[in-house]
Structure formats: structure tokens, C-alpha cells
Scaffold this motif. Structure first.
Motif, PDB file in Angstrom:
ATOM      1  N   VAL A  97       0.871  -1.216   0.006  1.00  0.00           N
ATOM      2  CA  VAL A  97       0.011  -0.118   0.169  1.00  0.00           C
ATOM      3  C   VAL A  97       0.942   1.161  -0.099  1.00  0.00           C
ATOM      4  O   VAL A  97       0.503   2.139  -0.700  1.00  0.00           O
ATOM      5  CB  VAL A  97      -1.060   0.001   1.110  1.00  0.00           C
ATOM      6  N   GLY A  98       1.984   1.290   0.823  1.00  0.00           N
ATOM      7  CA  GLY A  98       2.882   2.322   0.987  1.00  0.00           C
ATOM      8  C   GLY A  98       3.475   2.714  -0.632  1.00  0.00           C
ATOM      9  O   GLY A  98       3.677   3.865  -0.922  1.00  0.00           O
ATOM     10  N   LEU A  99       3.794   1.673  -0.980  1.00  0.00           N
ATOM     11  CA  LEU A  99       4.239   1.739  -2.716  1.00  0.00           C
ATOM     12  C   LEU A  99       3.245   2.162  -3.519  1.00  0.00           C
ATOM     13  O   LEU A  99       3.698   3.294  -4.416  1.00  0.00           O
ATOM     14  CB  LEU A  99       4.699   0.372  -3.173  1.00  0.00           C
ATOM     15  N   ALA A 100       1.952   2.046  -3.330  1.00  0.00           N
ATOM     16  CA  ALA A 100       0.973   2.361  -4.307  1.00  0.00           C
ATOM     17  C   ALA A 100       0.776   3.949  -3.853  1.00  0.00           C
ATOM     18  O   ALA A 100       0.175   4.704  -4.825  1.00  0.00           O
ATOM     19  CB  ALA A 100      -0.328   1.672  -3.989  1.00  0.00           C
ATOM     20  N   PHE A 101       1.146   4.355  -2.589  1.00  0.00           N
ATOM     21  CA  PHE A 101       0.977   5.756  -2.273  1.00  0.00           C
ATOM     22  C   PHE A 101       2.365   6.430  -2.601  1.00  0.00           C
ATOM     23  O   PHE A 101       2.401   7.616  -1.788  1.00  0.00           O
ATOM     24  CB  PHE A 101       0.729   5.873  -0.851  1.00  0.00           C
ATOM     25  N   ALA A 102       3.349   6.036  -3.143  1.00  0.00           N
ATOM     26  CA  ALA A 102       4.440   6.509  -3.430  1.00  0.00           C
ATOM     27  C   ALA A 102       5.558   6.588  -2.364  1.00  0.00           C
ATOM     28  O   ALA A 102       6.325   7.745  -2.573  1.00  0.00           O
ATOM     29  CB  ALA A 102       4.399   7.703  -4.464  1.00  0.00           C
ATOM     30  N   LYS A 103       5.224   6.005  -1.555  1.00  0.00           N
ATOM     31  CA  LYS A 103       6.068   5.782  -0.471  1.00  0.00           C
ATOM     32  C   LYS A 103       7.389   4.769  -0.567  1.00  0.00           C
ATOM     33  O   LYS A 103       7.175   3.512  -1.129  1.00  0.00           O
ATOM     34  CB  LYS A 103       5.291   5.557   0.913  1.00  0.00           C
ATOM     35  N   GLU A 104       8.453   5.042  -0.122  1.00  0.00           N
ATOM     36  CA  GLU A 104       9.725   4.360  -0.127  1.00  0.00           C
ATOM     37  C   GLU A 104       9.406   3.042   0.754  1.00  0.00           C
ATOM     38  O   GLU A 104       8.518   3.069   1.608  1.00  0.00           O
ATOM     39  CB  GLU A 104      10.798   4.870   0.143  1.00  0.00           C
ATOM     40  N   GLY A 105      10.098   1.751   0.428  1.00  0.00           N
ATOM     41  CA  GLY A 105       9.875   0.669   1.370  1.00  0.00           C
ATOM     42  C   GLY A 105      10.235   0.693   2.615  1.00  0.00           C
ATOM     43  O   GLY A 105       9.852  -0.067   3.292  1.00  0.00           O
ATOM     44  N   ALA A 106      11.348   1.555   3.043  1.00  0.00           N
ATOM     45  CA  ALA A 106      11.489   1.782   4.198  1.00  0.00           C
ATOM     46  C   ALA A 106      10.395   2.443   5.312  1.00  0.00           C
ATOM     47  O   ALA A 106      10.356   2.031   6.687  1.00  0.00           O
ATOM     48  CB  ALA A 106      12.668   3.013   4.444  1.00  0.00           C
ATOM     49  N   TRP A 107       9.153   2.989   4.553  1.00  0.00           N
ATOM     50  CA  TRP A 107       8.400   3.423   5.493  1.00  0.00           C
ATOM     51  C   TRP A 107       7.679   2.325   6.153  1.00  0.00           C
ATOM     52  O   TRP A 107       6.708   2.435   7.201  1.00  0.00           O
ATOM     53  CB  TRP A 107       7.238   3.975   4.519  1.00  0.00           C
ATOM     54  N   ASP A 125      -1.575  13.023   4.058  1.00  0.00           N
ATOM     55  CA  ASP A 125      -0.378  13.892   3.007  1.00  0.00           C
ATOM     56  C   ASP A 125      -1.242  14.061   1.817  1.00  0.00           C
ATOM     57  O   ASP A 125      -2.221  13.606   1.520  1.00  0.00           O
ATOM     58  CB  ASP A 125       0.821  13.150   3.283  1.00  0.00           C
ATOM     59  N   SER A 126      -0.320  14.532   0.763  1.00  0.00           N
ATOM     60  CA  SER A 126      -0.983  14.653  -0.381  1.00  0.00           C
ATOM     61  C   SER A 126      -0.655  13.810  -1.502  1.00  0.00           C
ATOM     62  O   SER A 126      -0.972  14.106  -2.433  1.00  0.00           O
ATOM     63  CB  SER A 126      -0.298  16.165  -0.748  1.00  0.00           C
ATOM     64  N   SER A 127      -0.069  12.704  -1.157  1.00  0.00           N
ATOM     65  CA  SER A 127       0.141  11.533  -1.974  1.00  0.00           C
ATOM     66  C   SER A 127      -1.122  10.899  -2.339  1.00  0.00           C
ATOM     67  O   SER A 127      -2.210  11.103  -1.885  1.00  0.00           O
ATOM     68  CB  SER A 127       0.896  10.425  -1.046  1.00  0.00           C
ATOM     69  N   ARG A 128      -0.989  10.473  -3.786  1.00  0.00           N
ATOM     70  CA  ARG A 128      -2.180   9.938  -4.300  1.00  0.00           C
ATOM     71  C   ARG A 128      -2.322   8.485  -4.385  1.00  0.00           C
ATOM     72  O   ARG A 128      -1.087   7.913  -4.690  1.00  0.00           O
ATOM     73  CB  ARG A 128      -2.308  10.614  -5.649  1.00  0.00           C
ATOM     74  N   TRP A 129      -3.208   7.883  -4.742  1.00  0.00           N
ATOM     75  CA  TRP A 129      -3.238   6.107  -4.850  1.00  0.00           C
ATOM     76  C   TRP A 129      -3.052   5.998  -6.299  1.00  0.00           C
ATOM     77  O   TRP A 129      -3.773   6.355  -7.361  1.00  0.00           O
ATOM     78  CB  TRP A 129      -4.694   5.871  -4.428  1.00  0.00           C
ATOM     79  N   GLU A 130      -1.999   5.488  -6.496  1.00  0.00           N
ATOM     80  CA  GLU A 130      -1.272   5.111  -7.868  1.00  0.00           C
ATOM     81  C   GLU A 130      -1.172   3.596  -7.706  1.00  0.00           C
ATOM     82  O   GLU A 130       0.133   3.215  -7.529  1.00  0.00           O
ATOM     83  CB  GLU A 130      -0.203   5.906  -8.232  1.00  0.00           C
ATOM     84  N   PRO A 131      -2.003   2.648  -8.056  1.00  0.00           N
ATOM     85  CA  PRO A 131      -1.992   1.207  -7.827  1.00  0.00           C
ATOM     86  C   PRO A 131      -0.825   0.578  -8.334  1.00  0.00           C
ATOM     87  O   PRO A 131      -0.476  -0.581  -8.358  1.00  0.00           O
ATOM     88  CB  PRO A 131      -3.195   0.624  -7.729  1.00  0.00           C
ATOM     89  N   TRP A 132      -0.732   1.267  -9.842  1.00  0.00           N
ATOM     90  CA  TRP A 132       0.314   0.375 -10.791  1.00  0.00           C
ATOM     91  C   TRP A 132       1.601   0.468 -10.034  1.00  0.00           C
ATOM     92  O   TRP A 132       2.593  -0.225 -10.649  1.00  0.00           O
ATOM     93  CB  TRP A 132       0.201   1.116 -12.011  1.00  0.00           C
ATOM     94  N   ARG A 133       2.001   1.504  -9.039  1.00  0.00           N
ATOM     95  CA  ARG A 133       3.274   1.292  -8.640  1.00  0.00           C
ATOM     96  C   ARG A 133       3.816   0.202  -7.556  1.00  0.00           C
ATOM     97  O   ARG A 133       4.983  -0.087  -7.372  1.00  0.00           O
ATOM     98  CB  ARG A 133       3.605   2.889  -7.650  1.00  0.00           C
ATOM     99  N   SER A 134       2.742  -0.486  -6.939  1.00  0.00           N
ATOM    100  CA  SER A 134       2.853  -1.467  -6.247  1.00  0.00           C
ATOM    101  C   SER A 134       3.120  -2.949  -7.105  1.00  0.00           C
ATOM    102  O   SER A 134       2.469  -3.019  -8.144  1.00  0.00           O
ATOM    103  CB  SER A 134       1.733  -1.794  -5.306  1.00  0.00           C
ATOM    104  N   PRO A 135       3.792  -3.578  -6.786  1.00  0.00           N
ATOM    105  CA  PRO A 135       4.363  -4.739  -7.643  1.00  0.00           C
ATOM    106  C   PRO A 135       3.034  -5.998  -7.229  1.00  0.00           C
ATOM    107  O   PRO A 135       3.013  -6.743  -8.378  1.00  0.00           O
ATOM    108  CB  PRO A 135       5.504  -5.527  -7.099  1.00  0.00           C
ATOM    109  N   VAL A 136       2.426  -5.958  -6.441  1.00  0.00           N
ATOM    110  CA  VAL A 136       1.383  -6.873  -6.100  1.00  0.00           C
ATOM    111  C   VAL A 136      -0.066  -6.190  -6.423  1.00  0.00           C
ATOM    112  O   VAL A 136      -0.280  -5.183  -5.983  1.00  0.00           O
ATOM    113  CB  VAL A 136       1.422  -7.620  -4.786  1.00  0.00           C
ATOM    114  N   PRO A 137      -0.917  -6.623  -7.180  1.00  0.00           N
ATOM    115  CA  PRO A 137      -2.180  -6.298  -7.581  1.00  0.00           C
ATOM    116  C   PRO A 137      -3.139  -6.521  -6.148  1.00  0.00           C
ATOM    117  O   PRO A 137      -2.989  -7.583  -5.510  1.00  0.00           O
ATOM    118  CB  PRO A 137      -2.982  -6.833  -8.719  1.00  0.00           C
ATOM    119  N   PRO A 138      -4.068  -5.592  -6.029  1.00  0.00           N
ATOM    120  CA  PRO A 138      -5.012  -6.105  -4.917  1.00  0.00           C
ATOM    121  C   PRO A 138      -5.867  -7.100  -5.114  1.00  0.00           C
ATOM    122  O   PRO A 138      -6.006  -7.602  -6.222  1.00  0.00           O
ATOM    123  CB  PRO A 138      -5.880  -4.745  -4.686  1.00  0.00           C
ATOM    124  N   VAL A 139      -6.231  -7.960  -4.055  1.00  0.00           N
ATOM    125  CA  VAL A 139      -7.111  -8.923  -4.291  1.00  0.00           C
ATOM    126  C   VAL A 139      -8.584  -8.416  -4.430  1.00  0.00           C
ATOM    127  O   VAL A 139      -9.115  -7.667  -3.638  1.00  0.00           O
ATOM    128  CB  VAL A 139      -7.314  -9.728  -3.058  1.00  0.00           C
TER     129      VAL A 139
END
Length: 155
Positions: A97-107, A125-139
Motif C-alpha cells: 500500500v505504501g508503494l502505491a502511495f509513492a512511499k519508499e519501502g523503508a516506510w 498527506d498529499s500523496s495519491r493512490w497510484e496502484p500500478w506502483r505496487s508490484p502486487v495487485p490487490p485481491v
């Protein structure tokens, strides 16, 4: 034979125990309300209805599915000893989920130690939901919107 002529002693002890129990329930309800409110902000940003964050086990289910993990693992959160499995998969879901919100893995480290703070950063915060950033698609199955990469302009 010691006889205590003051019958108020046990009554004071019972009132004290009830007061401590009331304060405990009040603090627990406040912590849960804060967690659910912050989680509802994350859900709202991911186009998931915010009410799902307020339902006790279902909110874990939806969060797990949002992070690409099987939602049924949320049921294990109420089983003593097996809840560690849910905790591990919640951390994996928080990473995705953090990756989909453009957060680094360390978060995810913040999620492990301070989940309320992580939810606050992600949900407020002002981050946007960008699910294509995450390597795993949601169920799918919890009304989670499909992942679609941004459309590239046609030249």
C-alpha cells in the motif's frame, strides 16, 4: 478475632476497580477511534468506502486485500497465538500500500513500530493512490478499484 466495623472498605475497592476498568475501556475506545479514522482516510484516498475502516475485523480484511494479501487472514487476528500471522501479512500489505502511495519501502518500518503514525502520513498527506506502483495487485472482492497505469499521451 478482627472485626472491621467499617463496611465501606470492600465497596471502595469495587468502585476503584470499576473506575480503572472504565478508564481502560475509554482509552481503548479512543485508540481504536483514532486508528479507524486514520484508516478511513487511507481507504478514502484508495476509493474504498470509509465506513469499512470502522468495522473491527473487516477493516483488516480490506487492508490486507488492498495490499494484495488474502483477506481471510484477518480472521486469524482474533485467534491467540495465530494473530502473529496476521501481523506479518499486515506488514507486507502496508509495504504494498505504501508503494502505491509513492512511499519508499523503508516506510514499512514506521508501520511496524508506529502504525498510527504511518496511517497518518499516508492518509493525511498529499500523496495519491497510484496502484500500478505496487508490484502486487490487490485481491478483488472488497470493492477495490482495478489497477490501471496512467495513460500515455498519443503522439
Amino acid at each position: 478475632m478482627n472485626y472491621d466495623p467499617n463496611p465501606a472498605g470492600p465497596l471502595v475497592a469495587v468502585i476503584f476497580i470499576l473506575f480503572i476498568g472504565f478508564v481502560y475501556v475509554l482509552v481503548f475506545a479512543g485508540i481504536y477511534a483514532l486508528y479507524a479514522w486514520l484508516l478511513s482516510r487511507v481507504f478514502r484516498k484508495a476509493d474504498i468506502p470509509a465506513w469499512k475502516a470502522w468495522v473491527p475485523v473487516y477493516n483488516f480484511w480490506v487492508f490486507l486485500e488492498l495490499g494484495g494479501q488474502p483477506g481471510w487472514l484477518a480472521i486469524l487476528s482474533v485467534v491467540p497465538g495465530a494473530s502473529i500471522v496476521t501481523t506479518v501479512f499486515m506488514c507486507i500489505a502496508a509495504y504494498n500500500v505504501g508503494l502505491a502511495f509513492a512511499k519508499e519501502g523503508a516506510w514499512v518500518v514506521m508501520f511496524i513500530f508506529l502504525p498510527w503514525l504511518w496511517l497518518g502520513f499516508v492518509g493525511l498527506d498529499s500523496s495519491r493512490w497510484e496502484p500500478w506502483r505496487s508490484p502486487v495487485p490487490p485481491v478483488y472482492g472488497a470493492n477495490i478499484p482495478p489497477r490501471m497505469p496512467p495513460s500515455s499521451p498519443g503522439y
